[in-house]
Design a protein around this motif. Structure first.
Motif, PDB file in Angstrom:
ATOM      1  N   GLN A  45      34.351  -2.772   0.736  1.00  0.00           N
ATOM      2  CA  GLN A  45      34.658  -1.978  -0.450  1.00  0.00           C
ATOM      3  C   GLN A  45      34.108  -0.560  -0.297  1.00  0.00           C
ATOM      4  OE1 GLN A  45      33.095  -3.511  -4.158  1.00  0.00           O
ATOM      5  NE2 GLN A  45      34.805  -2.669  -5.276  1.00  0.00           N
ATOM      6  N   ALA A  46      32.917  -0.423   0.261  1.00  0.00           N
ATOM      7  CA  ALA A  46      32.312   0.901   0.466  1.00  0.00           C
ATOM      8  C   ALA A  46      33.131   1.735   1.455  1.00  0.00           C
ATOM      9  CB  ALA A  46      30.880   0.751   0.955  1.00  0.00           C
ATOM     10  N   GLU A  47      33.611   1.102   2.528  1.00  0.00           N
ATOM     11  CA  GLU A  47      34.433   1.827   3.504  1.00  0.00           C
ATOM     12  C   GLU A  47      35.741   2.287   2.876  1.00  0.00           C
ATOM     13  OE1 GLU A  47      33.712   0.204   7.905  1.00  0.00           O
ATOM     14  OE2 GLU A  47      34.234  -1.379   6.478  1.00  0.00           O
ATOM     15  N   ARG A  48      36.368   1.402   2.099  1.00  0.00           N
ATOM     16  CA  ARG A  48      37.613   1.782   1.426  1.00  0.00           C
ATOM     17  C   ARG A  48      37.373   2.931   0.458  1.00  0.00           C
ATOM     18  NH1 ARG A  48      38.125  -3.840   0.761  1.00  0.00           N
ATOM     19  NH2 ARG A  48      37.786  -3.583  -1.481  1.00  0.00           N
ATOM     20  N   ALA A  49      36.301   2.878  -0.296  1.00  0.00           N
ATOM     21  CA  ALA A  49      35.990   3.923  -1.279  1.00  0.00           C
ATOM     22  C   ALA A  49      35.801   5.271  -0.592  1.00  0.00           C
ATOM     23  CB  ALA A  49      34.758   3.540  -2.080  1.00  0.00           C
ATOM     24  N   LYS A  50      35.240   5.253   0.597  1.00  0.00           N
ATOM     25  CA  LYS A  50      35.032   6.490   1.349  1.00  0.00           C
ATOM     26  C   LYS A  50      36.362   7.203   1.598  1.00  0.00           C
ATOM     27  CE  LYS A  50      33.795   6.133   5.698  1.00  0.00           C
ATOM     28  NZ  LYS A  50      33.011   5.883   6.918  1.00  0.00           N
ATOM     29  N   TYR A  51      37.416   6.431   1.739  1.00  0.00           N
ATOM     30  CA  TYR A  51      38.754   6.990   1.980  1.00  0.00           C
ATOM     31  C   TYR A  51      39.601   7.095   0.712  1.00  0.00           C
ATOM     32  CZ  TYR A  51      37.499   6.068   6.804  1.00  0.00           C
ATOM     33  OH  TYR A  51      36.851   6.050   8.015  1.00  0.00           O
ATOM     34  N   GLY A  52      38.992   6.807  -0.440  1.00  0.00           N
ATOM     35  CA  GLY A  52      39.717   6.901  -1.704  1.00  0.00           C
ATOM     36  C   GLY A  52      40.588   5.697  -2.000  1.00  0.00           C
TER      37      GLY A  52
END
Length: 81
Positions: A45-52
């Motif tokens: 989830q954190a990695e996805r959030a980094k890319y919006g």
């Protein structure tokens, strides 16, 4: 969709009647997908959030269907949530 959780987003997408649920169909039909669970599920989830790519992100590609039909479908799906 700005607020809400992944289950609300799933309910919205499932309430749509016109578009196909697909990441990419390659045709002229409308499609809808949730990138967080359909295309980028292997990232945290954190990695996805980094890319919006938030859990409540919906990607909608409008096709050749009648605009009024698509508008009514999106509005009824919003009412469902």
């Amino acid at each position: 969709m700005v607020d809400g959780d992944i289950t609300t987003t799933i309910k919205f997408v499932d309430s749509l009647k016109i578009p196909y649920i697909a990441p990419s169909f390659g045709g002229c039909e409308s499609i809808v997908d949730q990138p967080a669970i359909m295309s980028y599920w292997d990232l945290s989830q954190a990695e996805r959030a980094k890319y919006g790519i938030l859990d409540n992100l919906v990607r909608f590609s409008f096709g050749v269907e009648d605009y009024e039909d698509l508008e009514a479908d999106v509005l009824q799906a919003l009412e469902a949530i």
